[in-house]
Design an enzyme around this catalytic site. Structure first.
Site, PDB file in Angstrom:
ATOM      1  N   TYR A 151       0.859  -1.201   0.000  1.00  0.00           N
ATOM      2  CA  TYR A 151       0.000   0.000   0.000  1.00  0.00           C
ATOM      3  C   TYR A 151       0.892   1.247   0.000  1.00  0.00           C
ATOM      4  CZ  TYR A 151      -3.368   3.577   1.319  1.00  0.00           C
ATOM      5  OH  TYR A 151      -4.129   4.720   1.338  1.00  0.00           O
ATOM      6  N   LYS A 155       1.164   4.343  -2.809  1.00  0.00           N
ATOM      7  CA  LYS A 155       0.977   5.771  -2.517  1.00  0.00           C
ATOM      8  C   LYS A 155       2.280   6.549  -2.766  1.00  0.00           C
ATOM      9  CE  LYS A 155      -3.399   5.918  -1.739  1.00  0.00           C
ATOM     10  NZ  LYS A 155      -4.315   6.753  -2.524  1.00  0.00           N
TER      11      LYS A 155
HETATM   12  P1  NDP Z   1     -13.441   4.496   1.114  1.00  0.00           P
HETATM   13  O1  NDP Z   1     -13.230   3.023   1.174  1.00  0.00           O
HETATM   14  O2  NDP Z   1     -14.511   5.084   1.953  1.00  0.00           O
HETATM   15  O3  NDP Z   1     -13.664   4.965  -0.392  1.00  0.00           O
HETATM   16  C1  NDP Z   1     -12.945   4.394  -1.456  1.00  0.00           C
HETATM   17  C2  NDP Z   1     -13.624   4.795  -2.757  1.00  0.00           C
HETATM   18  O4  NDP Z   1     -12.835   4.289  -3.844  1.00  0.00           O
HETATM   19  C3  NDP Z   1     -15.023   4.238  -2.892  1.00  0.00           C
HETATM   20  O5  NDP Z   1     -15.876   5.222  -3.418  1.00  0.00           O
HETATM   21  C4  NDP Z   1     -14.853   3.094  -3.863  1.00  0.00           C
HETATM   22  O6  NDP Z   1     -16.019   2.970  -4.660  1.00  0.00           O
HETATM   23  C5  NDP Z   1     -13.701   3.595  -4.729  1.00  0.00           C
HETATM   24  N1  NDP Z   1     -12.998   2.478  -5.358  1.00  0.00           N
HETATM   25  C6  NDP Z   1     -12.264   1.518  -4.747  1.00  0.00           C
HETATM   26  N2  NDP Z   1     -11.835   0.617  -5.642  1.00  0.00           N
HETATM   27  C7  NDP Z   1     -12.311   1.012  -6.848  1.00  0.00           C
HETATM   28  C8  NDP Z   1     -12.233   0.477  -8.163  1.00  0.00           C
HETATM   29  N3  NDP Z   1     -11.560  -0.650  -8.439  1.00  0.00           N
HETATM   30  N4  NDP Z   1     -12.841   1.156  -9.176  1.00  0.00           N
HETATM   31  C9  NDP Z   1     -13.542   2.287  -8.918  1.00  0.00           C
HETATM   32  N5  NDP Z   1     -13.655   2.845  -7.699  1.00  0.00           N
HETATM   33  C10 NDP Z   1     -13.054   2.194  -6.679  1.00  0.00           C
HETATM   34  O7  NDP Z   1     -12.024   5.131   1.505  1.00  0.00           O
HETATM   35  P2  NDP Z   1     -11.491   6.644   1.585  1.00  0.00           P
HETATM   36  O8  NDP Z   1     -12.533   7.609   1.241  1.00  0.00           O
HETATM   37  O9  NDP Z   1     -10.795   6.754   2.860  1.00  0.00           O
HETATM   38  O10 NDP Z   1     -10.383   6.579   0.420  1.00  0.00           O
HETATM   39  C11 NDP Z   1     -10.306   7.506  -0.631  1.00  0.00           C
HETATM   40  C12 NDP Z   1      -8.844   7.728  -0.982  1.00  0.00           C
HETATM   41  O11 NDP Z   1      -8.172   8.301   0.146  1.00  0.00           O
HETATM   42  C13 NDP Z   1      -8.077   6.458  -1.328  1.00  0.00           C
HETATM   43  O12 NDP Z   1      -7.217   6.725  -2.406  1.00  0.00           O
HETATM   44  C14 NDP Z   1      -7.261   6.185  -0.056  1.00  0.00           C
HETATM   45  O13 NDP Z   1      -6.091   5.469  -0.319  1.00  0.00           O
HETATM   46  C15 NDP Z   1      -6.978   7.597   0.394  1.00  0.00           C
HETATM   47  N6  NDP Z   1      -6.608   7.770   1.785  1.00  0.00           N
HETATM   48  C16 NDP Z   1      -7.442   7.347   2.795  1.00  0.00           C
HETATM   49  C17 NDP Z   1      -7.064   7.515   4.108  1.00  0.00           C
HETATM   50  C18 NDP Z   1      -7.876   7.025   5.255  1.00  0.00           C
HETATM   51  O14 NDP Z   1      -7.333   6.915   6.376  1.00  0.00           O
HETATM   52  N7  NDP Z   1      -9.157   6.727   5.078  1.00  0.00           N
HETATM   53  C19 NDP Z   1      -5.820   8.213   4.440  1.00  0.00           C
HETATM   54  C20 NDP Z   1      -5.021   8.586   3.308  1.00  0.00           C
HETATM   55  C21 NDP Z   1      -5.424   8.391   2.049  1.00  0.00           C
HETATM   56  P3  NDP Z   1     -16.700   1.593  -5.107  1.00  0.00           P
HETATM   57  O15 NDP Z   1     -16.421   0.577  -4.045  1.00  0.00           O
HETATM   58  O16 NDP Z   1     -18.147   1.938  -5.251  1.00  0.00           O
HETATM   59  O17 NDP Z   1     -16.066   1.256  -6.411  1.00  0.00           O
HETATM   60  C1  8X3 Z   2      -4.380   5.662   4.737  1.00  0.00           C
HETATM   61  C2  8X3 Z   2      -3.654   6.038   5.980  1.00  0.00           C
HETATM   62  O1  8X3 Z   2      -1.890   5.237   7.664  1.00  0.00           O
HETATM   63  O2  8X3 Z   2      -3.564   3.614   6.928  1.00  0.00           O
HETATM   64  O3  8X3 Z   2      -3.648   5.961   3.591  1.00  0.00           O
HETATM   65  O4  8X3 Z   2      -1.809   4.302   5.451  1.00  0.00           O
HETATM   66  S1  8X3 Z   2      -2.673   4.727   6.513  1.00  0.00           S
END
Ligand code: NDP
Ligand code: 8X3
Length: 250
Positions: A151, A155
């Protein structure tokens, strides 16, 4: 001025919260995700505030990406901002114990998916000499933590691609930014731990994690600066978190 936004991963978490803030600010929306029912529900809700169209596709399937974006109605083809947000962690285990399917999923979605979507949209921006790409990275793209291996690698790739896009698109007047959140309470950990809700909940227990709206507010701030201002890179932690592994828990 930003009129139309294309948001990947708009069915939950950061992407959905971003769609909500954009809608309140009269930004027209192209909302993407795989879960059709959620897309339909969000469309009904946000159509009360702005024009909304949805595209259901898997970012990791290049034909699906191209077909979906080519199918956009004429009045949604001019995209002012692309929010490259779709992504997830799959699993959390030491490199020697890693699951190949999880590795494939993360590389295919977080890296190749972001590239496929960008490749389909960038030419429309270079033609117009205008556009904005906001890449959602992570603190996992700035640092590496135990068991985060693949992961974190995906990133780190987003971090590199963010810089690369800004360099290559500079002559086209296109803005490129990345936002790198720490712990945000979304469905993220549910996906990482494959539906183990107790484990997912424990990630956000004992401190105030960031909420999806906190990041969405920042995304909205970034895209509403005057056109000559490009916020290159933002790292955002909850106050209780100092590094990926140092958390001031109760
Ligand atoms: P969620 O799991 O709530 O949302 C993830 C979103 O990505 C969903 O809308 C999902 O939609 C979509 N998604 C996942 N896989 C696919 C796919 N194969 N095709 C199309 N859409 C996809 O997580 P977050 O909102 O937290 O994550 C959003 C972003 O933020 C990500 O890139 C994550 O890595 C990043 N992030 C999150 C952090 C956290 O702590 N939550 C911290 C740092 C970064 P669906 O399943 O409907 O396809
Ligand atoms: C999501 C935050 O710390 O789980 O990107 O990698 S962490």
């Amino acid at each position: 001025m930003i009129k139309t936004a294309f948001i990947t991963g708009a069915t939950s978490g950061i992407g959905k919260a971003t769609a909500e803030i954009f809608a309140k600010n009269n930004i027209r929306l192209i909302l993407c995700g795989r879960r059709a029912e959620r897309l339909a529900e969000i469309k009904v809700e946000l159509s009360k505030l702005t024009e909304v169209t949805t595209l259901q596709f898997d970012v990791s399937k290049k034909e699906e990406v191209a077909n979906a974006i080519n199918s956009l109605p004429e009045n949604f083809k001019e995209i002012d901002v692309l929010i490259n947000n779709a992504g997830n962690a799959h699993g959390l285990s030491a490199i020697q114990d890693g699951n190949l399917e999880d590795w494939d999923a993360m590389l295919d979605i977080n890296v190749k998916g972001l590239l496929y979507v960008s490749k389909a949209i960038i030419p429309k921006m270079t033609e117009r000499n205008s556009g904005f790409i906001v890449n959602i990275g992570s603190i996992a793209g700035k640092d590496v933590y135990p068991n985060g291996n693949v992961y974190c690698a995906t990133k780190h790739a987003v971090n590199a691609l963010n810089k690369a896009m800004r360099i290559d698109l500079n002559k086209y007047n296109i803005r490129v930014s990345a936002i790198h959140p720490g712990a945000v309470e979304t469905e993220f950990s549910n996906v990482r731990f494959k539906g183990d809700t107790a484990k997912a909940k424990s990630v956000y227990a004992g401190y105030k994690a960031l909420q999806a709206k906190d990041i969405a507010d920042i995304i909205h701030f970034v895209i509403t600066r005057p056109y000559h201002v490009n916020i290159e890179d933002l790292v955002v932690y909850p106050t209780a978190q100092a590094t990926p592994t140092i958390l001031n828990k109760e």
